[in-house]
Write a protein that holds these residues in place. Structure first.
Motif, PDB file in Angstrom:
ATOM      1  N   SER A 194       0.821  -1.204   0.000  1.00 39.99           N
ATOM      2  CA  SER A 194       0.000   0.000   0.000  1.00 39.99           C
ATOM      3  C   SER A 194       0.854   1.254   0.000  1.00 39.99           C
ATOM      4  N   ARG A 195       1.902   1.276   0.816  1.00 37.53           N
ATOM      5  CA  ARG A 195       2.779   2.450   0.848  1.00 37.53           C
ATOM      6  C   ARG A 195       3.513   2.637  -0.475  1.00 37.53           C
ATOM      7  N   ARG A 196       3.810   1.525  -1.126  1.00 35.14           N
ATOM      8  CA  ARG A 196       4.522   1.596  -2.399  1.00 35.14           C
ATOM      9  C   ARG A 196       3.588   1.978  -3.552  1.00 35.14           C
ATOM     10  N   ASP A 197       2.438   1.304  -3.630  1.00 37.18           N
ATOM     11  CA  ASP A 197       1.563   1.443  -4.797  1.00 37.18           C
ATOM     12  C   ASP A 197       0.345   2.325  -4.554  1.00 37.18           C
ATOM     13  N   GLY A 198       0.043   2.621  -3.288  1.00 34.60           N
ATOM     14  CA  GLY A 198      -1.145   3.395  -2.964  1.00 34.60           C
ATOM     15  C   GLY A 198      -2.208   2.516  -2.332  1.00 34.60           C
ATOM     16  N   PHE A 199      -2.948   3.089  -1.388  1.00 35.56           N
ATOM     17  CA  PHE A 199      -3.966   2.342  -0.656  1.00 35.56           C
ATOM     18  C   PHE A 199      -5.078   1.861  -1.574  1.00 35.56           C
ATOM     19  N   VAL A 200      -5.613   2.746  -2.401  1.00 37.72           N
ATOM     20  CA  VAL A 200      -6.745   2.379  -3.259  1.00 37.72           C
ATOM     21  C   VAL A 200      -6.372   1.267  -4.237  1.00 37.72           C
ATOM     22  N   PRO A 201      -5.274   1.384  -5.007  1.00 34.10           N
ATOM     23  CA  PRO A 201      -4.926   0.276  -5.908  1.00 34.10           C
ATOM     24  C   PRO A 201      -4.659  -1.032  -5.177  1.00 34.10           C
ATOM     25  N   SER A 202      -4.089  -0.964  -3.976  1.00 32.59           N
ATOM     26  CA  SER A 202      -3.771  -2.184  -3.235  1.00 32.59           C
ATOM     27  C   SER A 202      -5.029  -2.882  -2.746  1.00 32.59           C
ATOM     28  N   VAL A 203      -6.015  -2.108  -2.285  1.00 31.86           N
ATOM     29  CA  VAL A 203      -7.294  -2.703  -1.887  1.00 31.86           C
ATOM     30  C   VAL A 203      -7.971  -3.336  -3.094  1.00 31.86           C
ATOM     31  N   LEU A 204      -8.007  -2.635  -4.203  1.00 26.74           N
ATOM     32  CA  LEU A 204      -8.661  -3.170  -5.399  1.00 26.74           C
ATOM     33  C   LEU A 204      -7.976  -4.437  -5.896  1.00 26.74           C
ATOM     34  N   ALA A 205      -6.658  -4.526  -5.713  1.00 23.34           N
ATOM     35  CA  ALA A 205      -5.934  -5.740  -6.116  1.00 23.34           C
ATOM     36  C   ALA A 205      -6.390  -6.941  -5.297  1.00 23.34           C
ATOM     37  N   ILE A 206      -6.654  -6.731  -4.001  1.00 22.68           N
ATOM     38  CA  ILE A 206      -7.139  -7.835  -3.164  1.00 22.68           C
ATOM     39  C   ILE A 206      -8.560  -8.222  -3.567  1.00 22.68           C
ATOM     40  N   VAL A 207      -9.409  -7.228  -3.826  1.00 26.59           N
ATOM     41  CA  VAL A 207     -10.782  -7.529  -4.243  1.00 26.59           C
ATOM     42  C   VAL A 207     -10.763  -8.350  -5.529  1.00 26.59           C
ATOM     43  N   GLU A 208      -9.887  -7.972  -6.452  1.00 24.16           N
ATOM     44  CA  GLU A 208      -9.789  -8.712  -7.715  1.00 24.16           C
ATOM     45  C   GLU A 208      -9.249 -10.124  -7.479  1.00 24.16           C
ATOM     46  N   ARG A 209      -8.260 -10.246  -6.618  1.00 23.84           N
ATOM     47  CA  ARG A 209      -7.725 -11.573  -6.301  1.00 23.84           C
ATOM     48  C   ARG A 209      -8.794 -12.461  -5.677  1.00 23.84           C
ATOM     49  N   ASN A 210      -9.656 -11.861  -4.860  1.00 23.36           N
ATOM     50  CA  ASN A 210     -10.689 -12.645  -4.175  1.00 23.36           C
ATOM     51  C   ASN A 210     -11.726 -13.231  -5.119  1.00 23.36           C
ATOM     52  N   LEU A 211     -11.761 -12.755  -6.367  1.00 20.47           N
ATOM     53  CA  LEU A 211     -12.652 -13.359  -7.351  1.00 20.47           C
ATOM     54  C   LEU A 211     -12.321 -14.836  -7.551  1.00 20.47           C
ATOM     55  N   GLN A 212     -11.065 -15.207  -7.293  1.00 20.37           N
ATOM     56  CA  GLN A 212     -10.638 -16.596  -7.433  1.00 20.37           C
ATOM     57  C   GLN A 212     -10.694 -17.355  -6.106  1.00 20.37           C
ATOM     58  N   ARG A 213     -11.212 -16.705  -5.068  1.00 23.94           N
ATOM     59  CA  ARG A 213     -11.225 -17.318  -3.728  1.00 23.94           C
ATOM     60  C   ARG A 213     -12.636 -17.274  -3.145  1.00 23.94           C
ATOM     61  N   ARG A 214     -13.588 -17.626  -3.947  1.00 22.29           N
ATOM     62  CA  ARG A 214     -14.987 -17.454  -3.560  1.00 22.29           C
ATOM     63  C   ARG A 214     -15.327 -18.245  -2.290  1.00 22.29           C
ATOM     64  N   GLU A 215     -14.863 -19.495  -2.219  1.00 18.15           N
ATOM     65  CA  GLU A 215     -15.184 -20.310  -1.039  1.00 18.15           C
ATOM     66  C   GLU A 215     -14.624 -19.687   0.230  1.00 18.15           C
ATOM     67  N   LEU A 216     -13.401 -19.173   0.136  1.00 16.30           N
ATOM     68  CA  LEU A 216     -12.781 -18.572   1.315  1.00 16.30           C
ATOM     69  C   LEU A 216     -13.530 -17.315   1.737  1.00 16.30           C
ATOM     70  N   VAL A 217     -13.937 -16.504   0.766  1.00 17.92           N
ATOM     71  CA  VAL A 217     -14.703 -15.299   1.079  1.00 17.92           C
ATOM     72  C   VAL A 217     -16.036 -15.670   1.711  1.00 17.92           C
ATOM     73  N   ARG A 218     -16.696 -16.713   1.185  1.00 17.44           N
ATOM     74  CA  ARG A 218     -17.971 -17.141   1.750  1.00 17.44           C
ATOM     75  C   ARG A 218     -17.782 -17.631   3.191  1.00 17.44           C
ATOM     76  N   MET A 219     -16.732 -18.439   3.411  1.00 14.32           N
ATOM     77  CA  MET A 219     -16.466 -18.921   4.760  1.00 14.32           C
ATOM     78  C   MET A 219     -16.234 -17.758   5.715  1.00 14.32           C
ATOM     79  N   PHE A 220     -15.426 -16.801   5.290  1.00 11.75           N
ATOM     80  CA  PHE A 220     -15.122 -15.660   6.150  1.00 11.75           C
ATOM     81  C   PHE A 220     -16.397 -14.880   6.474  1.00 11.75           C
ATOM     82  N   SER A 221     -17.259 -14.693   5.484  1.00 12.61           N
ATOM     83  CA  SER A 221     -18.493 -13.943   5.698  1.00 12.61           C
ATOM     84  C   SER A 221     -19.416 -14.658   6.676  1.00 12.61           C
ATOM     85  N   ILE A 222     -19.544 -15.972   6.524  1.00 12.06           N
ATOM     86  CA  ILE A 222     -20.425 -16.743   7.407  1.00 12.06           C
ATOM     87  C   ILE A 222     -19.875 -16.777   8.822  1.00 12.06           C
TER      88      ILE A 222
END
Length: 200
Positions: A83-111
């Motif tokens: 985040s300090r290197r690339d910026g907070f907003v781009p770094s958050v968006l990179a995780i959101v995009e990565r999570n597209l491939q981690r649907r089960e993990l996101v669902r587990m975390f939400s539940i």
């Protein structure tokens, strides 16, 4: 070409592989049934293991949940540096995009997060500590980007960080429920709250 026999895989490698398999299966079971509804017996059955073998690695369901949650947190230990290197907003968006491939993990975390709001839940203290740590970290990173000229918005950084976390979790639930584009939604949220400076 060497005639030496291939190196044997030691017991530590096999143990680590088995632990990872248990954690992966537990994530899927908790995603489908929640922490309360999932059981060690279900997880062992899916892995074709005896319950005794599974409990050799994770003696209790709470211990297994802890391992699942720790693995999730470990995936983003370098977030502050990025985040300090690339910026907070781009770094958050990179995780959101990565999570597209981690649907089960996101669902587990939400539940599990929803279940853990109950004070008696095994992960309740973990959830409270995680929110406190993440919000504080995000506030620091927002202030860093303000000083660097990347963000033009004002307002209390701690409050804004809390809104980012809350919005992010809500956006993930919408994505799980009806496939609302989480990247586009998160980008709009961050731009509205934080006012990124174009080209900064």
């Amino acid at each position: 070409m060497s005639d030496a026999p291939p190196a044997r895989r030691g017991p530590y490698a096999k143990t680590a592989e088995r632990r990872n398999g248990i954690i992966e299966t537990a994530t899927a079971v908790f995603s489908e049934h929640g922490y309360r509804g999932g059981s060690l017996r279900q997880i062992a059955k899916q892995l074709d293991l005896s319950l005794t073998t599974l409990m050799h690695h994770f003696p209790t369901k709470a211990a297994l949940l802890s391992a699942v949650l720790e693995q999730e947190d470990a995936a983003d230990t370098d977030f502050p540096v990025r985040s300090r290197r690339d910026g907070f907003v781009p770094s958050v968006l990179a995780i959101v995009e990565r999570n597209l491939q981690r649907r089960e993990l996101v669902r587990m975390f939400s539940i599990v997060s929803a279940e853990a709001t109950h004070p008696g839940h095994e992960a309740h203290d973990w959830l409270r500590a995680r929110y406190a740590a993440v919000v504080t970290e995000y506030a620091d990173l927002i202030e860093h980007d303000r000083r660097a000229g990347r963000l033009a918005g004002d307002g209390d950084a701690l409050v804004l960080a809390g809104l980012v976390v809350t919005g992010w979790e809500g956006i993930q639930i919408r994505w799980l429920a009806d496939d609302t584009d989480p990247v586009a939604a998160m980008r709009t949220l961050l731009e509205t709250l934080l006012h990124p400076v174009a080209g900064a």
